[in-house]
Design an enzyme around this catalytic site. Structure first.
Site, PDB file in Angstrom:
ATOM      1  N   ASP A 210       0.040  -4.989   4.668  1.00 47.39           N
ATOM      2  CA  ASP A 210      -1.299  -4.673   4.148  1.00 47.39           C
ATOM      3  C   ASP A 210      -1.902  -5.805   3.783  1.00 47.39           C
ATOM      4  O   ASP A 210      -3.390  -5.408   3.479  1.00 47.39           O
ATOM      5  CB  ASP A 210      -1.394  -3.244   3.557  1.00 47.39           C
ATOM      6  CG  ASP A 210      -2.421  -2.571   3.713  1.00 47.39           C
ATOM      7  OD1 ASP A 210      -3.095  -2.571   4.839  1.00 47.39           O
ATOM      8  OD2 ASP A 210      -2.797  -1.805   2.836  1.00 47.39           O
TER       9      ASP A 210
ATOM     10  N   ASP B 112       0.653  -1.199   0.055  1.00 46.50           N
ATOM     11  CA  ASP B 112       0.099   0.066   0.163  1.00 46.50           C
ATOM     12  C   ASP B 112       0.983   1.175   0.123  1.00 46.50           C
ATOM     13  O   ASP B 112       1.424   1.564   1.124  1.00 46.50           O
ATOM     14  CB  ASP B 112      -0.900  -0.175   1.180  1.00 46.50           C
ATOM     15  CG  ASP B 112      -1.920   1.155   1.293  1.00 46.50           C
ATOM     16  OD1 ASP B 112      -1.906   1.989   0.280  1.00 46.50           O
ATOM     17  OD2 ASP B 112      -2.356   1.392   2.475  1.00 46.50           O
TER      18      ASP B 112
ATOM     19  N   ARG C 105     -10.920  -0.314   2.098  1.00 46.34           N
ATOM     20  CA  ARG C 105     -12.461  -0.598   2.039  1.00 46.34           C
ATOM     21  C   ARG C 105     -12.970  -0.705   0.601  1.00 46.34           C
ATOM     22  O   ARG C 105     -14.077  -1.181   0.422  1.00 46.34           O
ATOM     23  CB  ARG C 105     -13.260   0.941   2.812  1.00 46.34           C
ATOM     24  CG  ARG C 105     -12.784   2.071   2.152  1.00 46.34           C
ATOM     25  CD  ARG C 105     -12.852   3.177   3.100  1.00 46.34           C
ATOM     26  NE  ARG C 105     -11.782   3.480   3.984  1.00 46.34           N
ATOM     27  CZ  ARG C 105     -11.706   4.342   5.066  1.00 46.34           C
ATOM     28  NH1 ARG C 105     -12.857   5.132   5.086  1.00 46.34           N
ATOM     29  NH2 ARG C 105     -10.729   4.413   5.614  1.00 46.34           N
TER      30      ARG C 105
ATOM     31  N   LYS D  36       1.665   7.970   0.277  1.00 45.56           N
ATOM     32  CA  LYS D  36       2.178   7.927   1.818  1.00 45.56           C
ATOM     33  C   LYS D  36       3.433   8.456   2.095  1.00 45.56           C
ATOM     34  O   LYS D  36       4.306   8.547   1.179  1.00 45.56           O
ATOM     35  CB  LYS D  36       2.134   6.434   2.526  1.00 45.56           C
ATOM     36  CG  LYS D  36       0.837   5.914   2.691  1.00 45.56           C
ATOM     37  CD  LYS D  36       0.943   4.602   3.268  1.00 45.56           C
ATOM     38  CE  LYS D  36      -0.345   3.668   3.647  1.00 45.56           C
ATOM     39  NZ  LYS D  36      -1.192   4.402   4.358  1.00 45.56           N
TER      40      LYS D  36
HETATM   41  N1  BES Z   1      -3.336   0.197   5.369  1.00 43.28           N
HETATM   42  C1  BES Z   1      -3.524   1.454   5.562  1.00 43.28           C
HETATM   43  C2  BES Z   1      -3.858   1.447   7.060  1.00 43.28           C
HETATM   44  C3  BES Z   1      -2.751   1.406   8.025  1.00 43.28           C
HETATM   45  C4  BES Z   1      -1.924   2.354   8.228  1.00 43.28           C
HETATM   46  C5  BES Z   1      -2.449   0.295   8.768  1.00 43.28           C
HETATM   47  C6  BES Z   1      -1.043   2.495   9.077  1.00 43.28           C
HETATM   48  C7  BES Z   1      -1.578   0.154   9.554  1.00 43.28           C
HETATM   49  C8  BES Z   1      -0.488   1.112  10.031  1.00 43.28           C
HETATM   50  C9  BES Z   1      -4.932   1.870   5.037  1.00 43.28           C
HETATM   51  O1  BES Z   1      -5.147   1.524   3.730  1.00 43.28           O
HETATM   52  C10 BES Z   1      -4.855   3.312   4.994  1.00 43.28           C
HETATM   53  O2  BES Z   1      -4.119   4.034   4.421  1.00 43.28           O
HETATM   54  N2  BES Z   1      -5.749   4.123   5.650  1.00 43.28           N
HETATM   55  C11 BES Z   1      -5.945   5.587   5.637  1.00 43.28           C
HETATM   56  C12 BES Z   1      -7.313   5.857   5.631  1.00 43.28           C
HETATM   57  C13 BES Z   1      -7.439   7.258   5.611  1.00 43.28           C
HETATM   58  C14 BES Z   1      -6.949   7.716   4.135  1.00 43.28           C
HETATM   59  C15 BES Z   1      -8.834   7.587   5.678  1.00 43.28           C
HETATM   60  C16 BES Z   1      -5.338   5.793   7.157  1.00 43.28           C
HETATM   61  O3  BES Z   1      -5.637   5.256   8.184  1.00 43.28           O
HETATM   62  O4  BES Z   1      -4.524   6.975   7.145  1.00 43.28           O
HETATM   63 ZN    ZN Z   2      -4.302  -0.200   3.053  1.00 48.13          ZN
HETATM   64 MN    MN Z   3      -4.009   2.985   2.494  1.00 42.61          MN
END
Ligand code: BES
Ligand code: ZN
Ligand code: MN
Length: 497
Positions: free
Chosen positions: A290, A272, A353, A279
């Protein structure tokens, strides 16, 4: 590793090393007392010399203890007796294995009745010890050109349960523990594997291997199949990647065909990057984890198949990379999901999601008894709960309670967060049926709210394992969670039927 149960007296044990506990300060547990008596107070003498006082997690290895049958005795400190609890047991057991791996011991006798924690039984101790033993020998060195460390010599654990404890339950606990540990190792291996190797194609191949080994039914949807079905949300995530996305379905049939399956849906983002909503660089390598939800589904199915549980379980794994690229989805893009609902993708990093919503809609076709999805879904869940418990949300309260209890039982805990219409409003979009993000606050909940819109046809719960699927830092590595929780859930369900 090999696990067996032995009832009766400690004297019957004639192996490499017997492990007994000592409380602070210098208070022998019952098993230790028995050994002390057999050896003409040898243990008491050693303790009186001041070599050990029973502080938690300390160990002392004794050789040639007179008279007794065992070649060695390992004393393990259990701390103050009145403070002895689950966490102490776990840490002390870890210390035991750590000490043993420094030696050439091949088999040990663990005095189970001695180490029983308040509110828990011998079966719990046996199962936990099994998991901790396997954890202690787990290595992920297949990507190193040579194995560095000396391999542990420990091969066999004999649970010495005494006479008061029933053999049947401990026997079963040891078998379940071994199956769960096997499942956890599978999940850990997949998680730890480098993301250039563990791609969606690799996961599909592994599913093929698993299907062969355990006689599971396998189907894999390719991108063209997803297009034909209308999985616009999953495909939107896959657009930026050169690796083709897959939707893997593995069916374990331990019951009559007519019995509805428990469907497990695991997020399988093999890397991811965040996509166009890229990111930051720090710790980005950890986004190989992920696919922890997907890995746990592989692990749970392994455990279930190993135990031949009389229950039907279907694993659905949507898997893709989330990459930026000329063809990648952009913030503002609107897509149509399999359910027909349209989604405005305001942040391409909220991709989990998107792949899950199509997999959840697809799950309807399997006529599920219940559906549980497992996903490293939100950083917000880590903010809320840290790395201790998994986040649990659902639209079916009895199912949520069942999961909470299963987690409690195997000490792989989850904690419920609320779901509700007040949160649903946050997903409003001016241009589509919903947005894929809900703003800054309550992120774990709004993510679950998003998923809930695709689960109206069945009983559903969601586990956010973003904080529990792996560890960062020096001990970086997959944890194998929540394989214990969900396997226990399935064991309990299989028993009820
Ligand atoms: N895979 C990530 C969530 C994640 C982040 C898990 C850090 C473990 C550690 C997910 O896909 C993600 O990026 N979520 C975002 C959502 C946001 C953009 C609404 C997040 O949590 O920042
Ligand atoms: Zn993710
Ligand atoms: Mn993500």
């Amino acid at each position: 590793m090999d696990f067996t149960i032995q009832s009766g007296d400690l004297e019957k044990y004639h192996g490499d090393c017997i492990v007994v506990g000592v409380f602070e300060s210098r208070k022998l547990t019952r098993a230790a007392k028995a050994l002390d008596e057999m050896s003409k107070s040898y243990l008491t003498k050693v303790l009186d010399q001041g070599d050990m006082d029973g502080r938690a997690n300390t160990t002392l290895l004794l050789h040639n203890v007179p008279v007794i049958g065992s070649k060695r005795v390992l004393l393990v400190g259990l701390g103050k007796e009145e403070e002895y609890a689950e966490k102490v047991f776990q840490e002390a057991t870890r210390a035991v294995f750590k000490a043993l791996h420094q030696t050439g011991v091949k088999d040990i006798g663990l005095c189970v009745a001695d180490l029983i924690v308040k509110g828990r039984d011998a079966a719990w101790s046996v199962l936990q010890s099994t998991l901790l033993a396997e954890e202690s020998v787990y290595r992920f060195d297949r990507l190193k050109s040579k194995r560095e460390e000396r391999q542990p010599s420990l091969q066999k654990i004999i649970f010495l349960i005494g006479d008061e404890v029933a053999t049947a339950e401990t026997e079963q606990a040891s078998q379940q523990g071994a199956a769960i540990a096997r499942g956890m190792n599978i999940a850990k291996d997949l998680g730890n594997l480098a993301p250039n190797i563990c791609t969606p194609t690799y996961l599909a191949e592994q599913a093929g291997e698993m299907a062969k080994t355990y006689n599971l039914k396998l189907s894999v949807l390719e991108e063209k199949d997803m297009e034909a079905l209308g999985m616009g949300a999953l495909l939107a995530v896959a657009r930026g990647s050169h690796q083709p996305a897959k939707l893997i379905v593995l069916e374990y049939c331990g019951q009559k065909n007519t019995e509805k399956p428990v469907v497990l849906v695991g997020k399988g983002v093999t890397f991811d990057t965040g996509g166009i909503s890229l990111k930051p660089a720090a710790d980005l390598d950890e986004m190989k984890y992920d696919m922890g939800g997907a890995a746990s589904v592989f692990g749970i199915l392994t455990a279930v198949a190993e135990m031949k549980l009389p229950i039907n379980v279907t694993g659905i794994i949507p898997t893709t990379e989330n990459m930026p690229g000329g063809n990648a989805t952009k913030p503002g893009d609107v897509v149509t999901s399999l359910s027909g609902q349209t989604i405005e993708i305001l942040n391409t990093d909220a991709e989990g999601r998107l792949i899950l919503c199509d997999a959840l809609a697809y799950a309807e076709r399997y006529n599920p008894e219940v559906v549980i999805d497992i996903a490293t879904l939100t950083g917000a869940c880590v903010v809320a709960l840290g790395h201790v418990v998994s986040g649990l949300m659902g639209t079916d309260e009895p199912l949520v309670q069942e999961l909470l209890q299963a987690g409690e039982k195997v000490s792989d805990r989850a904690w419920q967060l609320p779901l509700g219409d007040e949160y649903q409003e946050l997903l409003r979009s001016n241009f589509a049926d919903m947005a894929n993000i809900g703003g800054r606050w309550g992120g774990a909940i709004t993510a679950a709210c998003f998923l809930s819109r695709f689960t109206r046809k069945y009983r559903w719960a969601h586990l956010d394992i973003a904080g529990t699927a792996w560890k960062s830092g020096k001990e970086k590595g997959a944890t194998g969670r929540p394989v214990p929780l969900l396997t226990q859930f399935l064991i309990d369900r299989a028993q009820q039927h």
